[in-house]
Design an enzyme around this catalytic site. Structure first.
Site, PDB file in Angstrom:
ATOM      1  N   LYS A  58       0.904  -1.204  -0.079  1.00 20.63           N
ATOM      2  CA  LYS A  58      -0.068   0.023   0.137  1.00 20.63           C
ATOM      3  C   LYS A  58       0.883   1.319   0.087  1.00 20.63           C
ATOM      4  O   LYS A  58       0.817   2.248  -0.695  1.00 20.63           O
ATOM      5  CB  LYS A  58      -0.801  -0.172   1.320  1.00 20.63           C
ATOM      6  N   GLN A 117      -4.319  -1.723   9.886  1.00 20.24           N
ATOM      7  CA  GLN A 117      -4.421  -2.889   9.225  1.00 20.24           C
ATOM      8  C   GLN A 117      -5.027  -4.108  10.176  1.00 20.24           C
ATOM      9  O   GLN A 117      -4.662  -4.145  11.287  1.00 20.24           O
ATOM     10  CB  GLN A 117      -2.971  -3.494   8.823  1.00 20.24           C
ATOM     11  N   ASP A 148     -10.626   3.099   4.493  1.00 20.22           N
ATOM     12  CA  ASP A 148     -10.984   1.445   4.606  1.00 20.22           C
ATOM     13  C   ASP A 148     -12.593   1.256   4.608  1.00 20.22           C
ATOM     14  O   ASP A 148     -13.027   0.193   4.354  1.00 20.22           O
ATOM     15  CB  ASP A 148     -10.422   0.680   5.633  1.00 20.22           C
TER      16      ASP A 148
END
Ligand code: GUN
Length: 293
Positions: free
Chosen positions: A52, A96, A119
């Site tokens: 990412k 994450q 996200d």
């Protein structure tokens, strides 16, 4: 059978985003900024976060990863999130998952400012998605819709069977495909571990999205001719012949299923890369919204 090439589409999207970034910089603005927070040393998460970061930088974004020890407390993590919420230089950030067991992932996701929640795991964004409002949509389902879009795959009135009901993929995927929109309007069946006779559903499907995390689960006998098959699985399987010590396996038995399909995603090189593409697009969306662009 045609491959849905995530690598090619990621390349196209990165080019579009980098042109936008250059344009904004020429106008005297700063670059969009994405931060990834990583707690612990899960191998797959480290790989994802590094990817990412690399892809963000290749688009001209600024990007950094904040790495913390697995012993970090939930309160300490919430404090870091407050700092990122308050930082005017940060447009979007992700935490994450998986997180260590002693940390409540949902409490953490809900502490993220919904405007920076690229996200889309925050309850506000999930609710907005459910109502068909403008929201940050989780990157994997968003990436799958983008892939279908870029290959002009018609979803109107099609029967889409989603296998797996996770918060991150299956459930938001089922909502996106059912929304009244150009790349939704599908009739959706959401199958999961308690579904009886799964094959009766998959055999009726025009589009199958396999997101259950079981290697090679979807076999040739479960798919009708001409189906579109999207494989979300990326399980690491020990393999001594590989330098890394593992290979990636999808949820689809590719050799059996591919010959029956009109379109299918490869693993790797399919959905995984589209997740990155959508995260970058969500970051640009956060940046543009913040700056009224
Ligand atoms: N873990 C697995 N997929 C994802 C993702 O898309 N975002 C985050 N934050 N964690 C994940």
């Amino acid at each position: 059978m045609e491959l849905l090439d995530g690598k090619k589409i990621l390349g196209e999207i990165k080019l579009e985003l980098s042109q936008k970034v250059q344009n904004y910089i020429q106008k005297g603005r700063r670059a969009p900024c994405l931060v990834a927070v990583l707690v612990g040393d899960d191998g797959a998460s480290q790989t994802y976060v590094a990817s990412k970061e690399r892809n963000s930088i290749e688009c001209g974004f600024t990007s950094r990863a904040l790495r913390f020890d697995a012993s970090m407390t939930e309160d300490a993590l919430l404090l870091e999130i407050e700092k990122l919420n308050a930082d005017p230089e940060v447009d979007g950030f992700i935490v994450q998952s998986p997180l260590p067991k002693h940390i409540s992932a949902q409490r953490v996701f809900d502490a993220i400012n919904p405007e920076k929640d690229v996200d889309g795991f925050n309850t506000i964004n999930s609710g907005r998605l459910m109502k068909g409002m403008n929201s940050f949509v989780p990157a994997t389902p968003l990436g799958i819709v983008e892939l279908l879009k870029r290959y002009n795959i018609d979803t109107q009135g099609k029967h889409c069977v989603v296998i797996g009901r996770s918060d991150i993929v299956g459930r938001p995927m089922s909502i996106l495909m059912s929304l009244p929109s150009q790349f939704g309007n599908a009739t959706v069946t959401l199958c999961h571990s308690k579904t009886k006779d799964l094959k009766q559903f998959t055999l009726q499907a025009d589009i199958i999205i396999a997101a259950l995390g079981k290697p090679e689960f979807l076999t040739g006998d479960m798919v009708k001719d001409g189906a579109v098959v999207v494989d979300v699985g990326i399980t690491r399987i020990d393999d001594n012949t590989k330098k890394s010590g593992f290979r990636l396996s999808g949820d689809v038995k590719f050799d059996e299923v591919a010959p029956k399909c009109s379109f299918i995603t490869p693993v790797p090189g399919g959905v995984g890369l589209m997740t990155i593409a959508s995260l970058l697009q969500n970051t640009m969306k956060a940046y543009e919204a913040k700056n009224n662009l």
